[in-house]
Write a protein that holds these residues in place. Structure first.
Motif, PDB file in Angstrom:
ATOM      1  N   ASN A   2     -16.497 -31.503   1.719  1.00 58.27           N
ATOM      2  CA  ASN A   2     -17.901 -31.651   2.117  1.00 58.27           C
ATOM      3  C   ASN A   2     -18.541 -32.941   1.603  1.00 58.27           C
ATOM      4  OD1 ASN A   2     -17.803 -29.124   3.447  1.00 58.27           O
ATOM      5  ND2 ASN A   2     -18.221 -28.102   1.518  1.00 58.27           N
ATOM      6  N   LEU A   3     -17.744 -33.975   1.373  1.00 59.41           N
ATOM      7  CA  LEU A   3     -18.310 -35.236   0.886  1.00 59.41           C
ATOM      8  C   LEU A   3     -19.133 -35.948   1.946  1.00 59.41           C
ATOM      9  CD1 LEU A   3     -15.431 -36.664  -1.306  1.00 59.41           C
ATOM     10  CD2 LEU A   3     -17.494 -35.454  -2.021  1.00 59.41           C
ATOM     11  N   ASN A   4     -19.018 -35.534   3.185  1.00 61.11           N
ATOM     12  CA  ASN A   4     -19.837 -36.129   4.234  1.00 61.11           C
ATOM     13  C   ASN A   4     -21.319 -35.820   4.036  1.00 61.11           C
ATOM     14  OD1 ASN A   4     -19.177 -33.471   4.791  1.00 61.11           O
ATOM     15  ND2 ASN A   4     -19.208 -33.751   6.988  1.00 61.11           N
ATOM     16  N   GLN A   5     -21.640 -34.894   3.117  1.00 66.63           N
ATOM     17  CA  GLN A   5     -23.033 -34.564   2.820  1.00 66.63           C
ATOM     18  C   GLN A   5     -23.621 -35.432   1.712  1.00 66.63           C
ATOM     19  OE1 GLN A   5     -23.331 -30.359   2.049  1.00 66.63           O
ATOM     20  NE2 GLN A   5     -22.173 -29.839   3.884  1.00 66.63           N
ATOM     21  N   ILE A   6     -22.775 -36.250   1.059  1.00 67.76           N
ATOM     22  CA  ILE A   6     -23.233 -37.110  -0.036  1.00 67.76           C
ATOM     23  C   ILE A   6     -24.130 -38.213   0.512  1.00 67.76           C
ATOM     24  CG2 ILE A   6     -22.474 -38.799  -1.769  1.00 67.76           C
ATOM     25  CD1 ILE A   6     -21.877 -35.952  -2.601  1.00 67.76           C
ATOM     26  N   LYS A   7     -25.300 -38.345  -0.094  1.00 67.77           N
ATOM     27  CA  LYS A   7     -26.250 -39.394   0.303  1.00 67.77           C
ATOM     28  C   LYS A   7     -26.204 -40.577  -0.656  1.00 67.77           C
ATOM     29  CE  LYS A   7     -28.202 -36.827   3.517  1.00 67.77           C
ATOM     30  NZ  LYS A   7     -27.931 -37.030   4.891  1.00 67.77           N
ATOM     31  N   TYR A   8     -26.033 -40.297  -1.966  1.00 68.87           N
ATOM     32  CA  TYR A   8     -26.057 -41.327  -2.995  1.00 68.87           C
ATOM     33  C   TYR A   8     -24.928 -41.079  -3.986  1.00 68.87           C
ATOM     34  CZ  TYR A   8     -30.797 -41.584  -1.211  1.00 68.87           C
ATOM     35  OH  TYR A   8     -31.873 -41.672  -0.389  1.00 68.87           O
ATOM     36  N   VAL A  14     -25.326 -46.326 -13.013  1.00 69.36           N
ATOM     37  CA  VAL A  14     -25.609 -47.371 -12.021  1.00 69.36           C
ATOM     38  C   VAL A  14     -25.479 -46.790 -10.609  1.00 69.36           C
ATOM     39  CG1 VAL A  14     -24.885 -49.624 -11.144  1.00 69.36           C
ATOM     40  CG2 VAL A  14     -24.756 -49.149 -13.597  1.00 69.36           C
ATOM     41  N   ASN A  15     -26.489 -47.014  -9.800  1.00 63.72           N
ATOM     42  CA  ASN A  15     -26.446 -46.567  -8.404  1.00 63.72           C
ATOM     43  C   ASN A  15     -25.504 -47.452  -7.593  1.00 63.72           C
ATOM     44  OD1 ASN A  15     -28.368 -44.525  -8.686  1.00 63.72           O
ATOM     45  ND2 ASN A  15     -30.028 -45.984  -8.468  1.00 63.72           N
ATOM     46  N   VAL A  16     -24.703 -46.820  -6.755  1.00 61.69           N
ATOM     47  CA  VAL A  16     -23.822 -47.532  -5.827  1.00 61.69           C
ATOM     48  C   VAL A  16     -24.608 -47.757  -4.538  1.00 61.69           C
ATOM     49  CG1 VAL A  16     -21.698 -47.369  -4.489  1.00 61.69           C
ATOM     50  CG2 VAL A  16     -21.756 -46.521  -6.838  1.00 61.69           C
ATOM     51  N   LEU A  17     -24.636 -48.989  -4.053  1.00 60.63           N
ATOM     52  CA  LEU A  17     -25.459 -49.304  -2.890  1.00 60.63           C
ATOM     53  C   LEU A  17     -24.783 -48.954  -1.566  1.00 60.63           C
ATOM     54  CD1 LEU A  17     -26.942 -52.709  -4.063  1.00 60.63           C
ATOM     55  CD2 LEU A  17     -27.948 -50.426  -4.220  1.00 60.63           C
ATOM     56  N   ASN A  18     -23.469 -49.132  -1.485  1.00 61.51           N
ATOM     57  CA  ASN A  18     -22.783 -48.887  -0.219  1.00 61.51           C
ATOM     58  C   ASN A  18     -21.800 -47.732  -0.352  1.00 61.51           C
ATOM     59  OD1 ASN A  18     -23.991 -51.051   1.198  1.00 61.51           O
ATOM     60  ND2 ASN A  18     -22.665 -52.463   0.113  1.00 61.51           N
ATOM     61  N   VAL A  19     -22.054 -46.681   0.385  1.00 55.48           N
ATOM     62  CA  VAL A  19     -21.168 -45.515   0.423  1.00 55.48           C
ATOM     63  C   VAL A  19     -20.674 -45.375   1.856  1.00 55.48           C
ATOM     64  CG1 VAL A  19     -20.981 -43.034   0.076  1.00 55.48           C
ATOM     65  CG2 VAL A  19     -22.486 -44.374  -1.405  1.00 55.48           C
ATOM     66  N   THR A  20     -19.361 -45.427   2.030  1.00 54.83           N
ATOM     67  CA  THR A  20     -18.759 -45.267   3.351  1.00 54.83           C
ATOM     68  C   THR A  20     -18.045 -43.928   3.390  1.00 54.83           C
ATOM     69  OG1 THR A  20     -18.411 -47.650   3.520  1.00 54.83           O
ATOM     70  CG2 THR A  20     -17.136 -46.251   5.020  1.00 54.83           C
ATOM     71  N   HIS A  21     -18.426 -43.080   4.322  1.00 57.01           N
ATOM     72  CA  HIS A  21     -17.787 -41.776   4.479  1.00 57.01           C
ATOM     73  C   HIS A  21     -16.560 -41.939   5.368  1.00 57.01           C
ATOM     74  CE1 HIS A  21     -21.917 -40.788   3.341  1.00 57.01           C
ATOM     75  NE2 HIS A  21     -21.384 -39.720   2.792  1.00 57.01           N
ATOM     76  N   LEU A  22     -15.371 -41.713   4.784  1.00 57.02           N
ATOM     77  CA  LEU A  22     -14.130 -41.824   5.546  1.00 57.02           C
ATOM     78  C   LEU A  22     -13.802 -40.522   6.260  1.00 57.02           C
ATOM     79  CD1 LEU A  22     -12.063 -43.892   2.983  1.00 57.02           C
ATOM     80  CD2 LEU A  22     -13.385 -44.706   4.932  1.00 57.02           C
ATOM     81  N   ASP A  23     -14.051 -39.412   5.603  1.00 56.08           N
ATOM     82  CA  ASP A  23     -13.945 -38.083   6.203  1.00 56.08           C
ATOM     83  C   ASP A  23     -14.629 -37.110   5.252  1.00 56.08           C
ATOM     84  OD1 ASP A  23     -12.041 -37.291   4.196  1.00 56.08           O
ATOM     85  OD2 ASP A  23     -10.396 -37.973   5.450  1.00 56.08           O
ATOM     86  N   SER A  24     -14.493 -35.817   5.479  1.00 49.99           N
ATOM     87  CA  SER A  24     -15.219 -34.841   4.658  1.00 49.99           C
ATOM     88  C   SER A  24     -14.662 -34.724   3.248  1.00 49.99           C
ATOM     89  CB  SER A  24     -15.212 -33.473   5.335  1.00 49.99           C
ATOM     90  OG  SER A  24     -13.889 -32.973   5.392  1.00 49.99           O
ATOM     91  N   GLU A  25     -13.501 -35.347   2.981  1.00 49.90           N
ATOM     92  CA  GLU A  25     -12.899 -35.263   1.656  1.00 49.90           C
ATOM     93  C   GLU A  25     -12.770 -36.613   0.950  1.00 49.90           C
ATOM     94  OE1 GLU A  25      -9.204 -33.185   2.069  1.00 49.90           O
ATOM     95  OE2 GLU A  25     -10.198 -31.320   2.618  1.00 49.90           O
ATOM     96  N   MET A  26     -13.305 -37.689   1.574  1.00 53.99           N
ATOM     97  CA  MET A  26     -13.130 -39.000   0.968  1.00 53.99           C
ATOM     98  C   MET A  26     -14.292 -39.930   1.308  1.00 53.99           C
ATOM     99  SD  MET A  26      -9.878 -41.610   1.312  1.00 53.99           S
ATOM    100  CE  MET A  26      -8.747 -40.272   0.971  1.00 53.99           C
TER     101      MET A  26
END
Length: 60
Positions: A2-8, A14-26
């Protein structure tokens, strides 16, 4: 899961500025320069709750 639900994402404090969702587990992130070397906790935030990674990230 369910990592596709991660917003931040945070590495250490330290906040990460760029989050790329590869799939629901990565997700893919670039470690910001401001993250200190050594073992760092990784946390994520969905719309309604914080998610803690059970592992630490080693920044070299």
């Amino acid at each position: 899961q369910n990592l596709n639900q991660i917003k931040y994402v945070r590495i250490g404090n330290v906040n990460v500025l760029n989050v790329t969702h590869l799939d629901s587990e990565m997700v893919r992130v670039t470690v910001p320069v401001a993250v200190q070397l050594g073992q760092q906790r990784v946390t994520g935030q969905t719309q309604d709750r914080q998610v803690n990674c059970p592992y630490t990230l080693t920044v070299q």
